[in-house]
Design an enzyme around this catalytic site. Structure first.
Site, mmCIF file in Angstrom:
data_model
loop_
_atom_site.group_PDB
_atom_site.id
_atom_site.type_symbol
_atom_site.label_atom_id
_atom_site.label_comp_id
_atom_site.label_asym_id
_atom_site.label_seq_id
_atom_site.Cartn_x
_atom_site.Cartn_y
_atom_site.Cartn_z
ATOM 1 N N GLU A 110 0.815 -1.210 0.000
ATOM 2 C CA GLU A 110 0.000 0.000 0.000
ATOM 3 C C GLU A 110 0.847 1.259 0.000
ATOM 4 O O GLU A 110 1.988 1.268 0.464
ATOM 5 C CB GLU A 110 -0.958 -0.017 1.190
ATOM 6 C CG GLU A 110 -0.269 -0.141 2.519
ATOM 7 C CD GLU A 110 -1.262 -0.398 3.654
ATOM 8 O OE1 GLU A 110 -1.973 -1.423 3.590
ATOM 9 O OE2 GLU A 110 -1.328 0.405 4.577
ATOM 10 N N CYS A 123 3.600 8.436 0.794
ATOM 11 C CA CYS A 123 4.154 7.532 1.806
ATOM 12 C C CYS A 123 4.263 6.151 1.147
ATOM 13 O O CYS A 123 3.258 5.573 0.740
ATOM 14 C CB CYS A 123 3.219 7.518 3.010
ATOM 15 S SG CYS A 123 3.740 6.374 4.281
ATOM 16 N N CYS A 130 6.922 -7.031 7.081
ATOM 17 C CA CYS A 130 8.103 -6.465 7.732
ATOM 18 C C CYS A 130 8.650 -7.449 8.759
ATOM 19 O O CYS A 130 7.901 -7.992 9.566
ATOM 20 C CB CYS A 130 7.743 -5.145 8.407
ATOM 21 S SG CYS A 130 9.171 -4.379 9.205
ATOM 22 N N CYS A 134 7.276 -4.898 15.027
ATOM 23 C CA CYS A 134 6.954 -4.084 16.204
ATOM 24 C C CYS A 134 5.551 -4.490 16.686
ATOM 25 O O CYS A 134 4.649 -4.692 15.879
ATOM 26 C CB CYS A 134 6.976 -2.603 15.835
ATOM 27 S SG CYS A 134 8.592 -2.094 15.236
ATOM 28 N N CYS A 137 2.412 -2.480 15.399
ATOM 29 C CA CYS A 137 2.295 -2.107 13.983
ATOM 30 C C CYS A 137 1.648 -3.203 13.144
ATOM 31 O O CYS A 137 2.017 -4.373 13.238
ATOM 32 C CB CYS A 137 3.682 -1.778 13.432
ATOM 33 S SG CYS A 137 3.691 -1.486 11.653
ATOM 34 N N GLY A 178 7.174 -1.987 5.740
ATOM 35 C CA GLY A 178 8.534 -2.511 5.626
ATOM 36 C C GLY A 178 9.609 -1.659 6.259
ATOM 37 O O GLY A 178 9.423 -0.476 6.532
ATOM 38 N N SER A 210 12.717 6.200 6.571
ATOM 39 C CA SER A 210 12.420 5.988 7.990
ATOM 40 C C SER A 210 12.907 4.604 8.408
ATOM 41 O O SER A 210 12.762 3.636 7.670
ATOM 42 C CB SER A 210 10.907 6.098 8.199
ATOM 43 O OG SER A 210 10.573 5.827 9.538
ATOM 44 N N SER A 233 12.647 5.935 13.985
ATOM 45 C CA SER A 233 11.485 5.617 14.818
ATOM 46 C C SER A 233 11.982 5.254 16.208
ATOM 47 O O SER A 233 12.215 4.096 16.519
ATOM 48 C CB SER A 233 10.711 4.451 14.197
ATOM 49 O OG SER A 233 10.129 4.865 12.997
ATOM 50 N N LEU A 234 12.133 6.275 17.021
ATOM 51 C CA LEU A 234 12.724 6.065 18.348
ATOM 52 C C LEU A 234 11.680 5.527 19.326
ATOM 53 O O LEU A 234 11.897 4.493 19.970
ATOM 54 C CB LEU A 234 13.326 7.397 18.831
ATOM 55 C CG LEU A 234 14.091 7.371 20.142
ATOM 56 C CD1 LEU A 234 15.266 6.422 20.089
ATOM 57 C CD2 LEU A 234 14.578 8.783 20.523
ATOM 58 N N HIS A 235 10.581 6.215 19.446
ATOM 59 C CA HIS A 235 9.413 5.771 20.232
ATOM 60 C C HIS A 235 9.646 5.575 21.725
ATOM 61 O O HIS A 235 8.706 5.231 22.448
ATOM 62 C CB HIS A 235 8.833 4.446 19.719
ATOM 63 C CG HIS A 235 8.521 4.402 18.291
ATOM 64 N ND1 HIS A 235 7.991 5.465 17.602
ATOM 65 C CD2 HIS A 235 8.651 3.409 17.384
ATOM 66 C CE1 HIS A 235 7.819 5.124 16.340
ATOM 67 N NE2 HIS A 235 8.223 3.889 16.184
ATOM 68 N N ASN A 309 -2.389 5.370 15.986
ATOM 69 C CA ASN A 309 -3.581 5.089 15.210
ATOM 70 C C ASN A 309 -4.023 3.687 15.583
ATOM 71 O O ASN A 309 -3.332 2.731 15.232
ATOM 72 C CB ASN A 309 -3.166 5.071 13.725
ATOM 73 C CG ASN A 309 -4.009 5.973 12.882
ATOM 74 O OD1 ASN A 309 -5.201 6.111 13.111
ATOM 75 N ND2 ASN A 309 -3.373 6.587 11.913
ATOM 76 N N CYS A 352 -0.007 2.333 8.724
ATOM 77 C CA CYS A 352 0.632 1.490 7.716
ATOM 78 C C CYS A 352 0.315 0.013 7.937
ATOM 79 O O CYS A 352 0.292 -0.476 9.039
ATOM 80 C CB CYS A 352 2.133 1.736 7.664
ATOM 81 S SG CYS A 352 3.038 1.258 9.119
#
Ligand code: SAH
Ligand code: SF4
Length: 361
Positions: A110, A123, A130, A134, A137, A178, A210, A233-235, A309, A352
């Site tokens: 997508e 995007c 992937c 995570c 995700c 991914g 990213s 992507s630290l988070h 999200n 995503c």
């Protein structure tokens, strides 16, 4: 929300895994193929490159100045102008468009087209699934199916261009499905075609890669010494917090990741952006905001806060609007360049991997 089923412009009979899309090649490589494999004059390569990379058109039927005989030769030699097709297009009320692209082996990826003020951002995806997986995700839910080839990445880009009238976007971000740095060779080949003057010519500074923090990939990307933007992507502000979000198999220690990002900055002179997906009760405390402030200031990084999200019943939740504001104010007041991602395309499964998962079900 409007759902549009696209016309199938691609003859699926000619699509097979072994067929190579022409978008895999730069102008010099196209020339070699046209002369050596197709026994056609050099100017045909220029024409093909013009259609693909300047007019941003993949459909052979539209390439009016190219004789049918040449397309036959392409097919005989297992090449195609287009190996994938848009199979679904969802438009959100806020203008975001999400497209599903079916690849030659029927896998689906997508891409999202996000208009804002005067800019349009694509995007894009780099893999089918992937491997990082995570916990929060949707993209990594079933692990990695396969890498996208360079040609598939470029085709994805051109499909998105076709949606906005065969025009270039202002920016592209590899924040779809991914982990791009685990498919670095193909991604770099695609970026070469997208950013080179001879081909598509979208400037490197308009392109953001990213990563979930794949250290060897960050170092390799830095060594290219290109002007791509890096988003990390630290988070989380420490390893313990991060271990609640990213499985151990692919997770590097925070200090190693930040070191690699400093190296990236040194090599490219580009500021790194820390992406921070805000998850209620996990990484949204005031203490975390202060620690993130310190990390960002120390490393002169920008911060992009992404309110979570909700994808499904996975135990992760978005913090309240009040908490999101408090969190971003702490960073802002301390002088960090911070942005909060606007909610876009919520009604089209814009997180995503969501749309693809729904489709695969
Ligand atoms: N694999 C790369 C790029 C793709 S993910 C990476 O992880 O950076 C792009 C961004 O979307 C990441 O920052 C990721 O954490 C975030 N993301 C994934 N799912 C999300 C969700 N449901 N809500 C908000 N952000 C999400
Ligand atoms: Fe992969 Fe990025 Fe999703 Fe993590 S957040 S599973 S790295 S796509």
């Amino acid at each position: 929300m409007e759902i549009v089923k696209e016309n199938k412009s691609v003859n699926r009979n000619i699509i097979a895994k072994r067929i190579t899309p022409l978008s895999s090649f730069n102008s010099a490589e196209l020339e070699k193929i046209v002369i050596e494999k197709l026994n056609e004059p050099k100017f045909r390569a220029k024409q093909l490159a013009e259609w693909l990379y300047k007019k941003l058109i993949l459909d052979a039927n539209s390439m009016k100045n190219i004789p049918a005989k040449l397309f036959d030769k392409l097919t005989e030699n297992d090449f195609t102008t287009c190996s994938s097709e848009i199979i679904k297009k969802q438009q959100s009320h806020d203008g975001t468009t999400k497209i599903l692209i079916q690849l030659a082996d029927n896998e689906v990826i997508e891409s999202v087209i996000i208009p804002s003020d005067k800019r349009i951002t694509f995007c894009l995806s780099t893999q089918v699934g992937c491997p990082v997986q995570c916990y929060f995700c949707a993209s990594g839910k079933n692990g990695l199916t396969r890498n996208l080839s360079a040609g598939e990445i470029v085709e994805q880009f051109i499909h998105c261009c076709s949606i906005i009238g065969h025009k270039l976007p202002s920016n592209i971000v590899f924040m779809g499905i991914g982990e791009g740095l685990l498919n670095l060779e193909n991604l770099l080949n695609a970026l070469e075609i997208i950013s080179s003057e001879n081909e598509i010519n979208l400037g490197a500074r308009r392109i953001t890669v990213s990563t979930s923090g794949w250290v060897p990939g960050i170092v390799k990307l830095a060594d290219q010494e290109k002007q791509f933007n890096l988003a990390l992507s630290l988070h989380a502000v420490d390893d313990e917090m991060r271990s609640k979000l990213i499985p151990g198999k692919m997770r590097y220690p925070v200090n190693k990741i930040l070191e690699a990002c400093r190296y990236y900055r040194q090599k490219t002179n580009r500021m790194v952006t820390y992406e921070y997906t805000l998850l209620k009760g996990i990484n949204d405390s005031i203490v975390a905001a202060k620690k993130l402030t310190t990390l960002a200031l120390e490393n002169r990084a920008k911060v992009n806060l992404i309110p979570y999200n909700s994808t499904e019943n996975n135990g992760f939740y978005r913090p309240s609007a009040k908490r999101i504001n408090e969190f971003s104010s702490i960073l802002e007041k301390a002088g960090v360049q911070v942005s909060v991602r606007r909610e876009m395309g919520n009604d089209v499964d814009a997180a995503c991997g969501q749309l693809r998962n729904k489709y695969n079900k």
